[in-house]
Design a protein around this motif. Structure first.
Motif, short mmCIF file in Angstrom:
data_model
loop_
_atom_site.label_atom_id
_atom_site.label_comp_id
_atom_site.label_asym_id
_atom_site.label_seq_id
_atom_site.Cartn_x
_atom_site.Cartn_y
_atom_site.Cartn_z
N UNK A 45 0.86 -1.19 0.00
CA UNK A 45 0.00 0.00 0.00
C UNK A 45 0.89 1.24 0.00
N UNK A 46 0.64 2.14 -0.95
CA UNK A 46 1.41 3.38 -1.02
C UNK A 46 0.94 4.35 0.06
N UNK A 47 1.89 5.12 0.61
CA UNK A 47 1.56 6.11 1.64
C UNK A 47 0.41 7.02 1.20
N UNK A 48 0.43 7.43 -0.05
CA UNK A 48 -0.57 8.38 -0.54
C UNK A 48 -1.99 7.80 -0.51
N UNK A 49 -2.10 6.49 -0.38
CA UNK A 49 -3.42 5.86 -0.35
C UNK A 49 -4.09 5.95 1.01
N UNK A 50 -3.32 6.16 2.08
CA UNK A 50 -3.93 6.19 3.40
C UNK A 50 -3.58 7.42 4.23
N UNK A 51 -2.57 8.18 3.85
CA UNK A 51 -2.23 9.39 4.61
C UNK A 51 -3.14 10.52 4.12
N UNK A 52 -4.00 11.03 5.01
CA UNK A 52 -4.93 12.08 4.59
C UNK A 52 -4.22 13.42 4.40
N UNK A 53 -4.76 14.21 3.50
CA UNK A 53 -4.23 15.57 3.32
C UNK A 53 -4.74 16.44 4.47
N UNK A 54 -4.06 17.53 4.71
CA UNK A 54 -4.47 18.45 5.77
C UNK A 54 -5.88 18.96 5.49
N UNK A 55 -6.19 19.23 4.23
CA UNK A 55 -7.53 19.71 3.86
C UNK A 55 -8.59 18.67 4.18
N UNK A 56 -8.31 17.40 3.88
CA UNK A 56 -9.26 16.32 4.20
C UNK A 56 -9.49 16.21 5.70
N UNK A 57 -8.43 16.35 6.48
CA UNK A 57 -8.54 16.28 7.93
C UNK A 57 -9.38 17.46 8.44
N UNK A 58 -9.13 18.64 7.93
CA UNK A 58 -9.90 19.83 8.35
C UNK A 58 -11.37 19.65 8.02
N UNK A 59 -11.68 19.17 6.82
CA UNK A 59 -13.08 18.93 6.43
C UNK A 59 -13.74 17.95 7.39
N UNK A 60 -13.06 16.85 7.69
CA UNK A 60 -13.60 15.82 8.58
C UNK A 60 -13.84 16.41 9.98
N UNK A 61 -12.89 17.19 10.47
CA UNK A 61 -13.00 17.75 11.82
C UNK A 61 -14.11 18.79 11.89
N UNK A 62 -14.31 19.55 10.83
CA UNK A 62 -15.40 20.54 10.81
C UNK A 62 -16.75 19.84 10.86
N UNK A 63 -16.87 18.72 10.17
CA UNK A 63 -18.11 17.95 10.19
C UNK A 63 -18.39 17.43 11.60
N UNK A 64 -17.34 17.09 12.34
CA UNK A 64 -17.50 16.58 13.71
C UNK A 64 -17.97 17.64 14.70
N UNK A 65 -17.74 18.90 14.43
CA UNK A 65 -18.09 19.95 15.40
C UNK A 65 -19.56 19.89 15.82
N UNK A 66 -20.53 19.93 14.87
CA UNK A 66 -21.93 19.87 15.32
C UNK A 66 -22.31 18.52 15.94
#
Length: 161
Positions: free
Chosen positions: A123-144
């Protein structure tokens, strides 16, 4: 306020311990955190099967709910002796939103990018290491979502304490 900071640190350490115990030295044990495409490849490679992944995920999230939410009830209600809904809601949000940031920054970004132990053969790193933007999007969804959790837990704390 110093005690609250210490409690938040301990809370995040509890989460880290839970993940570390689930990991047990093998990334395959926590592959349910990885994208579906990686899970499919891991099964295709014969490293594990969907039934085992589903069981591990169920065990982790069951323990997560019991330990992480239970500890919040004990910290806010018993340790901090909060029995006022507003104060309980505020403290719970401090814990939950701090955990959300910790999970995004430390676990999703720093640990994933810097740990050789999370690599899976084939498995290549790029397949499972999330981008900072993806992490921010996920965390924003978790707020509410976490606001709703705090609301429920605050009502429960006021009810039992």
């Amino acid at each position: 306020m110093d005690i609250l900071f210490l409690q938040v640190v301990l809370y995040c350490l509890l989460f880290t311990l839970l993940v570390a115990l689930s990991y047990r030295g093998n990334a395959i044990n926590i592959v349910y955190f990885y994208p579906k495409s990686v899970i499919d490849k891991v099964v295709e490679f014969g490293y594990t099967d969907y039934k085992t992944i589903k069981r591990n995920k169920f065990i982790f999230y069951s323990l997560f709910i019991i330990l992480m939410f239970g500890s919040l009830i004990l910290i806010v209600g018993l340790w901090n002796k909060i029995n006022d809904f507003k104060q309980a809601f505020i403290q719970l949000n401090i814990f939950l939103q701090s955990w959300n940031i910790f999970d995004g920054v430390v676990m999703d970004i720093l640990w994933t990018k810097n740990s050789k132990n999370l690599k899976i053969k084939g498995i290549k790193d790029s397949e499972y290491i999330p981008s900072v933007i993806d992490v921010i999007k996920k965390r924003i969804i978790f707020i509410p979502v976490l606001l709703i959790v705090a609301l429920i837990l605050a009502k429960f704390i006021v009810f039992i304490y």
